[in-house]
Scaffold this motif. Structure first.
Motif, mmCIF file in Angstrom:
data_model
loop_
_atom_site.group_PDB
_atom_site.id
_atom_site.type_symbol
_atom_site.label_atom_id
_atom_site.label_comp_id
_atom_site.label_asym_id
_atom_site.label_seq_id
_atom_site.Cartn_x
_atom_site.Cartn_y
_atom_site.Cartn_z
ATOM 1 N N HIS A 132 158.001 -61.064 3.471
ATOM 2 C CA HIS A 132 159.261 -61.579 4.470
ATOM 3 C C HIS A 132 159.237 -63.143 3.969
ATOM 4 O O HIS A 132 160.119 -63.691 3.945
ATOM 5 C CB HIS A 132 158.971 -61.439 5.818
ATOM 6 C CG HIS A 132 159.732 -61.914 6.829
ATOM 7 N ND1 HIS A 132 161.236 -61.429 6.817
ATOM 8 C CD2 HIS A 132 159.674 -63.007 7.665
ATOM 9 C CE1 HIS A 132 161.758 -62.318 7.571
ATOM 10 N NE2 HIS A 132 160.752 -63.230 8.297
ATOM 11 N N ARG A 133 157.938 -63.698 4.135
ATOM 12 C CA ARG A 133 157.794 -65.231 3.772
ATOM 13 C C ARG A 133 158.056 -65.561 2.568
ATOM 14 O O ARG A 133 158.723 -66.886 2.490
ATOM 15 C CB ARG A 133 156.331 -65.523 4.361
ATOM 16 C CG ARG A 133 156.066 -65.545 5.879
ATOM 17 C CD ARG A 133 154.871 -66.139 6.030
ATOM 18 N NE ARG A 133 154.366 -65.841 7.433
ATOM 19 C CZ ARG A 133 153.245 -66.226 8.112
ATOM 20 N NH1 ARG A 133 152.457 -67.009 7.210
ATOM 21 N NH2 ARG A 133 153.156 -65.865 9.486
ATOM 22 N N TYR A 134 157.621 -65.145 1.417
ATOM 23 C CA TYR A 134 157.722 -65.447 0.013
ATOM 24 C C TYR A 134 158.455 -64.914 -0.659
ATOM 25 O O TYR A 134 158.693 -65.180 -1.990
ATOM 26 C CB TYR A 134 156.108 -65.611 -0.451
ATOM 27 C CG TYR A 134 155.224 -66.367 0.420
ATOM 28 C CD1 TYR A 134 155.775 -67.725 0.710
ATOM 29 C CD2 TYR A 134 154.460 -65.928 1.157
ATOM 30 C CE1 TYR A 134 154.836 -68.615 1.722
ATOM 31 C CE2 TYR A 134 153.373 -66.659 2.056
ATOM 32 C CZ TYR A 134 153.876 -68.043 2.296
ATOM 33 O OH TYR A 134 152.797 -68.614 3.170
ATOM 34 N N GLY A 135 159.074 -63.704 -0.477
ATOM 35 C CA GLY A 135 159.795 -62.877 -1.260
ATOM 36 C C GLY A 135 159.267 -61.733 -1.963
ATOM 37 O O GLY A 135 157.966 -61.553 -1.786
ATOM 38 N N ASP A 136 159.905 -61.061 -2.721
ATOM 39 C CA ASP A 136 159.269 -59.989 -3.555
ATOM 40 C C ASP A 136 158.100 -60.882 -4.541
ATOM 41 O O ASP A 136 158.374 -61.648 -4.997
ATOM 42 C CB ASP A 136 160.195 -59.120 -4.516
ATOM 43 C CG ASP A 136 161.287 -58.377 -3.579
ATOM 44 O OD1 ASP A 136 161.111 -58.415 -2.358
ATOM 45 O OD2 ASP A 136 162.059 -57.941 -4.144
ATOM 46 N N PHE A 137 157.054 -59.855 -4.761
ATOM 47 C CA PHE A 137 156.057 -60.187 -5.645
ATOM 48 C C PHE A 137 156.341 -60.121 -7.143
ATOM 49 O O PHE A 137 156.776 -58.905 -7.391
ATOM 50 C CB PHE A 137 154.645 -59.750 -5.285
ATOM 51 C CG PHE A 137 154.326 -59.841 -3.664
ATOM 52 C CD1 PHE A 137 154.253 -61.018 -2.975
ATOM 53 C CD2 PHE A 137 154.391 -58.906 -2.932
ATOM 54 C CE1 PHE A 137 153.906 -61.130 -1.948
ATOM 55 C CE2 PHE A 137 154.098 -58.799 -1.461
ATOM 56 C CZ PHE A 137 153.754 -60.077 -0.986
ATOM 57 N N ASP A 138 155.699 -61.139 -7.763
ATOM 58 C CA ASP A 138 155.744 -60.720 -9.386
ATOM 59 C C ASP A 138 154.813 -59.768 -9.571
ATOM 60 O O ASP A 138 155.033 -58.976 -10.388
ATOM 61 C CB ASP A 138 155.455 -62.137 -9.992
ATOM 62 C CG ASP A 138 156.868 -62.980 -10.558
ATOM 63 O OD1 ASP A 138 158.064 -62.545 -9.870
ATOM 64 O OD2 ASP A 138 156.769 -63.541 -11.590
ATOM 65 N N ALA A 139 153.693 -59.881 -8.824
ATOM 66 C CA ALA A 139 152.613 -58.853 -9.200
ATOM 67 C C ALA A 139 151.735 -58.902 -7.719
ATOM 68 O O ALA A 139 151.858 -59.767 -6.997
ATOM 69 C CB ALA A 139 151.880 -59.450 -10.401
ATOM 70 N N LEU A 140 151.079 -57.731 -7.653
ATOM 71 C CA LEU A 140 150.076 -57.413 -6.746
ATOM 72 C C LEU A 140 148.826 -57.016 -7.254
ATOM 73 O O LEU A 140 148.828 -55.978 -8.282
ATOM 74 C CB LEU A 140 150.551 -56.268 -5.781
ATOM 75 C CG LEU A 140 149.791 -55.960 -4.844
ATOM 76 C CD1 LEU A 140 150.677 -55.344 -3.442
ATOM 77 C CD2 LEU A 140 148.691 -54.813 -4.988
ATOM 78 N N ILE A 141 147.767 -57.533 -6.963
ATOM 79 C CA ILE A 141 146.497 -57.348 -7.681
ATOM 80 C C ILE A 141 145.604 -57.106 -6.485
ATOM 81 O O ILE A 141 145.489 -57.895 -5.652
ATOM 82 C CB ILE A 141 146.039 -58.750 -8.390
ATOM 83 C CG1 ILE A 141 146.859 -59.148 -9.539
ATOM 84 C CG2 ILE A 141 144.644 -58.425 -9.165
ATOM 85 C CD1 ILE A 141 146.749 -60.555 -9.909
ATOM 86 N N ALA A 142 145.017 -55.925 -6.700
ATOM 87 C CA ALA A 142 144.379 -55.476 -5.359
ATOM 88 C C ALA A 142 142.814 -55.023 -5.956
ATOM 89 O O ALA A 142 142.648 -54.266 -7.159
ATOM 90 C CB ALA A 142 145.076 -54.461 -4.548
ATOM 91 N N HIS A 143 141.794 -54.898 -5.111
ATOM 92 C CA HIS A 143 140.440 -54.222 -5.364
ATOM 93 C C HIS A 143 139.863 -53.346 -4.326
ATOM 94 O O HIS A 143 140.251 -53.772 -3.255
ATOM 95 C CB HIS A 143 139.762 -55.790 -5.495
ATOM 96 C CG HIS A 143 138.032 -55.243 -5.794
ATOM 97 N ND1 HIS A 143 137.238 -55.398 -4.895
ATOM 98 C CD2 HIS A 143 137.640 -54.669 -6.784
ATOM 99 C CE1 HIS A 143 135.961 -55.226 -5.385
ATOM 100 N NE2 HIS A 143 136.259 -54.683 -6.621
ATOM 101 N N SER A 144 139.426 -52.103 -4.990
ATOM 102 C CA SER A 144 138.636 -51.480 -3.905
ATOM 103 C C SER A 144 139.591 -50.993 -2.763
ATOM 104 O O SER A 144 140.555 -50.210 -3.129
ATOM 105 C CB SER A 144 137.329 -52.166 -3.345
ATOM 106 O OG SER A 144 136.842 -51.389 -2.536
ATOM 107 N N LEU A 145 139.182 -51.172 -1.552
ATOM 108 C CA LEU A 145 140.099 -50.565 -0.281
ATOM 109 C C LEU A 145 141.360 -51.192 -0.441
ATOM 110 O O LEU A 145 142.357 -50.566 -0.080
ATOM 111 C CB LEU A 145 139.400 -50.984 0.804
ATOM 112 C CG LEU A 145 140.218 -50.578 1.992
ATOM 113 C CD1 LEU A 145 140.406 -49.187 2.362
ATOM 114 C CD2 LEU A 145 139.481 -51.327 3.345
ATOM 115 N N GLY A 146 141.535 -52.500 -1.118
ATOM 116 C CA GLY A 146 142.846 -53.122 -1.155
ATOM 117 C C GLY A 146 143.948 -52.298 -1.893
ATOM 118 O O GLY A 146 145.018 -52.602 -1.894
#
Length: 297
Positions: A132-146
């Motif tokens: 909502h604050r920054y707009g759609d993400f170019d990418a999402l990078i997640a680790h483990s539970l994330g």
């Protein structure tokens, strides 16, 4: 099994013989409570001191957010259990050099955020607010539970053009199995825990899709996915990475390594380079790791 797990499991199993409801509530609370809070490393302090920090209110708690860059082409970093945003420190410079803004957060009960616990609902709510604050993400990078927390958020409307899953949890049920095994919970108590998870976290979802799994999102998510998992990961088995990649078929690329384990994968230069290239160029332009120290399968 460590001493804390032995004590907790013995206590919960004992209570369950007198009151399954009370023991189920206790198991549910403990399941969402990290027993250790990871501190920031000296090598991470300079970068995070330079970040713009804000806070998001979620579940009565305050989550710290970090941002580098002017807001263009945002990439969000999502940490795992008993971890913190600063564990992604080595990814930030390369992403900034490629013209991305980078956003990260400490989930409640982690890092510098308040609270003693967190849930996938809070991961979802934080990611929704960041979008909502920054707009759609170019990418999402997640680790483990994330990873499973991120897929839950993606199912709920968060949008990313590319997704990276590092040492990721695919099935929420995997976490329940690991927790129940670590505490040697009685079958009835494990069942009570699963009931509470279904009622509190995933109400309204079809019975056959509770607990949530990333494989349930194949119709919702069309972005390309890079799945990186180490064969020697003793925390989240590589079978979880394989299951995630298999579910998405041609939309996912699986890269397995050896010798990095669960956490060292976040600091490996070849992994970092591959992730940054994938974020920038997608699956066609990215060069995957080929280091002899941790061969790729």
């Amino acid at each position: 099994m460590n001493l804390i797990e032995i004590i907790a499991g013995t206590a919960l199993n004992g209570v369950s013989r007198a009151s399954g409801r009370l023991a189920g509530a206790g198991a549910y609370t403990l399941f969402h409570m990290p027993l250790a809070r990871s501190g920031m490393r000296d090598s991470e302090r300079g970068l995070f001191a330079a970040a713009r920090t804000e806070r998001i209110k979620v579940g009565g708690k305050s989550a710290v957010t970090y941002r580098w860059g002017g807001g263009e082409r945002p990439v969000v970093l999502v940490h795992g259990w008993q971890s913190r945003a600063s564990r992604f420190a080595d990814f930030v410079p390369g992403l900034i050099e490629r013209g991305h803004s980078v956003i990260a957060f400490d989930a409640p009960g982690h890092g510098d955020s308040t609270g003693r616990s967190t849930t996938v609902l809070e991961y979802r709510d934080i990611l929704c607010e960041l979008q909502h604050r920054y707009g759609d993400f170019d990418a999402l990078i997640a680790h483990s539970l994330g990873v499973v927390g991120s897929f839950f958020a993606l199912r709920s409307g968060v949008r990313a053009e590319r997704i990276v899953a590092l040492s990721g949890v695919c099935d929420y049920a995997y976490l329940v199995e690991e927790f129940s095994s670590a505490l040697n919970l009685r079958p009835a108590l494990k069942s009570a825990l699963l009931d509470r998870i279904g009622q509190n976290l995933f109400p309204g979802m079809p019975v056959d899709r509770v607990p949530f799994s990333a494989v349930h999102t194949t119709e919702d998510i069309t972005a390309p996915i890079l799945v990186l998992h180490d064969e020697d990961d003793s925390r989240i088995k590589v079978t979880q990475g394989r299951r995630l990649a298999d579910a998405f078929g041609d939309r996912a690329r699986l890269v397995t390594t050896r010798g990095l384990g669960h956490r060292r994968i976040l600091g490996d230069p070849e992994i970092i380079r591959a992730v940054v290239e994938f974020v920038e160029h997608g699956p066609v332009g990215a060069t995957m790791p080929q280091s002899a120290g941790h061969p790729v399968a």
